[in-house]
Design an enzyme around this catalytic site. Structure first.
Site, short mmCIF file in Angstrom:
data_model
loop_
_atom_site.label_atom_id
_atom_site.label_comp_id
_atom_site.label_asym_id
_atom_site.label_seq_id
_atom_site.Cartn_x
_atom_site.Cartn_y
_atom_site.Cartn_z
N TYR A 1 6.40 18.68 20.98
CA TYR A 1 6.28 17.49 21.81
C TYR A 1 7.66 17.17 22.37
CZ TYR A 1 6.07 12.62 23.20
OH TYR A 1 6.15 11.48 23.93
N GLU B 1 6.38 13.20 29.87
CA GLU B 1 6.02 13.76 28.56
C GLU B 1 5.44 15.16 28.72
OE1 GLU B 1 4.00 10.98 25.49
OE2 GLU B 1 2.40 12.20 26.33
#
Ligand code: GDP
Ligand code: MN
Length: 393
Positions: A101, A190
């Protein structure tokens, strides 16, 4: 402003970030043609403005163009969190060894940007953040100083489980992400997952960008991404059409009390007070200032459209809106209600006595009145809990 994954990838590709090839399809046949063009395994992905598509069945692998058509047909017929899927991204499948992530957002408390990296990427990052926050490394970026290269190294070195041989590549991706965040006045950028492939390559398999609406005027080219109502559910769309300011609470959080009030601040407070009284509110509805009777009629209609709503709390401060107007609207509104439910009313301010008089003389026993917000909240919550107890008894 949120945009779709394929649009976010378009923007990130301008920064030479490693994005798998892909194209958007609106029909199953188009999906098949794209899969043929790409060759090999593909992934078909719902393009909607909500996360968690994978878990909802909106991301599927296909081994052949025929299978791509088949899964595209399934996904295009789906709703994800109440939002119908109108297009899919058909993209080269990536072979996944690890899922990281990588994200960048504003930390309002720190008044700095925060960049986050974790080796536990994929579909459950919210759970990781909740249960095992130590698995997410963070660095804070001072807006005046900007991002220092040493901060990127620190981020990567301190992220448990991240392959340290990839420092150079991850740092490069992260610094481009930062540049994109600044260039476009973002709230959030993101990549989840940032994939490490079997060959050790890094690939951005999913991308999400949320722009700061206050900065949009500086980026007229982003206008093409605007989709009015794309992230509204069916209830919110209906309210929008009626010209009513209404937000349906997220599915997991909403309860059975419908809320109507005037002024955003008062309505927000009402939500909090009702939640504290023991039942999560179902919605936010602001009838605005100077709201006349017809607006209250519309508001009742919108709130009661969700069958989950078992009682309504109307909380009005009569400033510009006069309580007698609101009372007339309520009396009129209940005549044409789509369902009969208990309505708790608290009104205060301009013409409140007159308002109460109208309610009691013309409303019969349709209304339960309260003299404070806390009392109203308590009453409405008691009513739904009572109803629940009776139905299970
Ligand atoms: P999200 O659920 O909305 O965040 O959608 P993602 O694009 O992140 O996809 C969800 C999950 O599907 C990923 O975490 C992967 O595990 C899987 N996935 C997505 N694309 C691929 C791919 O190209 N190859 C493989 N093997 N899995 C994929
Ligand atoms: Mn994702």
């Amino acid at each position: 402003m949120k945009i779709h994954e394929h649009q976010a990838k378009e923007i990130l590709a301008r920064y030479d970030l490693p994005i798998p090839k892909g194209k958007v399809a609106h029909t199953p046949e188009e999906a098949r043609a794209i899969a043929e063009e790409l060759g090999g395994q593909v992934v078909v992905k719902a393009q909607v403005h909500v996360g968690g598509r994978g878990k909802a069945g909106g991301v599927k692998l296909a081994q052949s163009p025929a299978e791509a058509e088949e899964v595209a047909r399934q996904i295009l017929g789906m709703e994800i969190k109440g939002i119908p899927v109108k297009k899919v991204l058909v993209t080269e499948a990536v072979e996944i060894a690890e899922e990281y992530y990588l994200g960048l957002t504003l930390d309002r408390d720190a008044r700095m940007l925060v960049m986050m990296l974790s080796a536990s990427g994929g579909v459950d990052i919210e759970e990781v953040a909740r249960e095992t926050p130590e698995k997410i490394a963070k660095v804070w970026i001072d807006p005046l100083e900007g991002l220092h290269p040493y901060q990127l190294r620190e981020l990567i070195y301190t992220a448990p489980g991240v392959n340290q041989q990839k420092v150079g590549k991850i740092a490069e991706i992260a610094s481009k992400l930062y540049q994109c965040y600044l260039d476009y006045d973002c709230n959030l950028v993101e990549i989840n997952p940032l994939v490490v492939t079997g060959e050790g390559e890094l690939v951005c398999v999913d991308a999400k960008i949320d722009f700061d609406d206050n900065g949009l005027f500086r980026h007229p080219e982003l206008e093409e991404y605007r989709e009015v109502g794309a992230d509204l559910d069916e209830y919110e769309k209906y309210a929008h059409e009626q010209g009513v300011t209404y937000v349906h609470m997220p599915e997991k959080q909403r309860g059975r009390v419908g809320i109507i009030g005037n002024g955003a601040g008062l309505v927000m407070t009402t939500l909090d007070v009702v939640a504290r009284a023991g039942e999560p509110p179902n919605n936010f509805l602001d009838v605005g200032g100077g709201s006349r009777a017809d607006m209250i009629v519309k508001a009742l209609d919108v709130v009661l459209r969700d069958p989950e709503v078992k009682a309504v709390f109307v909380n009005i401060f009569g400033g510009i809106s006069r309580c007698d107007e609101v009372a007339k609207g309520l009396v009129e509104g209940v005549k044409s209600l789509r369902r009969e439910v208990p309505i708790v009313v608290r009104m205060t301010g301009t013409n409140e006595e007159l308002g109460r008089q109208i309610l009691s003389e013309q409303g019969g026993d349709r209304f339960i009145t309260a003299s404070t917000m806390e009392e109203g909240a308590r009453k409405v919550v008691e009513i739904v809990h009572q109803m629940e107890a009776e139905s299970t008894a």
